[in-house]
Design an enzyme around this catalytic site. Structure first.
Site, mmCIF file in Angstrom:
data_model
loop_
_atom_site.group_PDB
_atom_site.id
_atom_site.type_symbol
_atom_site.label_atom_id
_atom_site.label_comp_id
_atom_site.label_asym_id
_atom_site.label_seq_id
_atom_site.Cartn_x
_atom_site.Cartn_y
_atom_site.Cartn_z
ATOM 1 N N SER A 254 0.789 -1.125 0.075
ATOM 2 C CA SER A 254 0.034 0.065 0.126
ATOM 3 C C SER A 254 0.824 1.299 -0.081
ATOM 4 O O SER A 254 1.623 1.296 -1.004
ATOM 5 C CB SER A 254 -0.903 -0.031 1.163
ATOM 6 O OG SER A 254 -1.883 0.832 0.989
ATOM 7 N N ASP B 68 -10.167 -3.889 -5.871
ATOM 8 C CA ASP B 68 -9.354 -3.019 -5.115
ATOM 9 C C ASP B 68 -10.102 -1.668 -4.980
ATOM 10 O O ASP B 68 -9.911 -0.997 -6.060
ATOM 11 C CB ASP B 68 -7.910 -2.988 -4.918
ATOM 12 C CG ASP B 68 -7.098 -2.387 -3.983
ATOM 13 O OD1 ASP B 68 -7.764 -1.366 -3.343
ATOM 14 O OD2 ASP B 68 -6.097 -2.685 -3.718
ATOM 15 N N HIS C 152 -8.401 -4.593 -1.088
ATOM 16 C CA HIS C 152 -7.025 -4.286 -1.046
ATOM 17 C C HIS C 152 -6.231 -5.137 0.222
ATOM 18 O O HIS C 152 -5.246 -4.805 0.680
ATOM 19 C CB HIS C 152 -7.329 -2.718 -0.195
ATOM 20 C CG HIS C 152 -5.972 -1.973 -0.295
ATOM 21 N ND1 HIS C 152 -5.376 -1.525 -1.283
ATOM 22 C CD2 HIS C 152 -5.345 -1.426 0.669
ATOM 23 C CE1 HIS C 152 -4.459 -1.016 -1.128
ATOM 24 N NE2 HIS C 152 -4.096 -0.876 0.299
#
Length: 223
Positions: A104, A154, A185
């Site tokens: 991320s 996502d 995610h």
């Protein structure tokens, strides 16, 4: 000193062995991926910096002004700082191979460091990155390997931007593999196992910059 530019933790590995830098996601810290790094590459010295930006108490590596909207000046600051941090540790260790893994926000700073210095890492894993801009790549990725993992659904890192990132890296000469799952995610087992295999293999060899290997796409079911 660049080696101490970030609060960080180090898990020592085999002397002269690989260095593996791991980068946490938003709200994480230097402890988040240390165990995973040790598990993935047992011989590596694992280095985990803590982001130096707080977003309402959540630690990050650079500022943003909204979801998916980056403060580009701060990203440039953070990228230069991270490149210096990695270079200083790599030079001090005399590492055989330099590897990176980020998730991320950690994947985003790792990707930005790659754009700025393609020779910085021999191989890198970008897990659910979001690059909502056209990167300016400063050099060639020839001989470098990149694994991108992503979720088809996502909501934070859309699939089309993941595909654009992979295409951009390939255009720069990188050997890129994309590992998908059908979720969002979150990290799933198939991408964890793919990252383990990818880094384990990368730790065994020093890429030859003269060799370009055709990149491949993989889906969660192997197609």
């Amino acid at each position: 000193m660049a080696k101490d530019a970030y609060v960080h933790k180090v898990l020592p590995g085999k002397p002269g062995g690989p260095l593996l830098f791991v980068f946490h996601g938003t709200g994480g810290d230097e402890n988040q991926f240390l165990p995973l790094g040790r598990d993935f590459v047992p011989a590596a010295t694992v280095i985990s910096p803590r982001g130096d930006v707080s977003e309402f108490g959540a630690t990050r590596f650079f500022r943003r002004t909204g979801e998916g909207v980056y403060d580009m000046d701060d990203l440039a600051r953070a990228t230069g700082k991270m490149v210096g941090f990695v270079e200083a540790h790599a030079a001090d260790a005399g590492a055989s191979t330099v590897l990176g893994l980020g998730y991320s926000n950690g994947a985003n700073i790792l990707a930005s460091a790659l754009f700025a210095r393609p020779s910085l890492f021999d191989a890198a894993v970008l897990m659910h990155p979001l690059i909502p801009f056209r990167p300016d790549i400063s050099g060639s990725f020839a001989g470098r390997r990149v694994l991108v993992t992503a979720g088809r659904r996502d909501p934070i890192a859309p699939a089309d931007l993941t595909e654009q990132l992979a295409a951009g890296l390939r255009g720069g000469g990188a050997d890129v593999t994309v590992e998908w799952h059908e979720g969002g995610h979150e990290l799933r087992a198939n991408e964890i196992e793919m990252a383990r295999s990818f880094l384990s293999e990368a730790a065994q060899r020093r890429p030859d910059p003269a060799v370009f290997r055709q990149s491949t796409d993989r889906t969660a079911n192997g197609r």
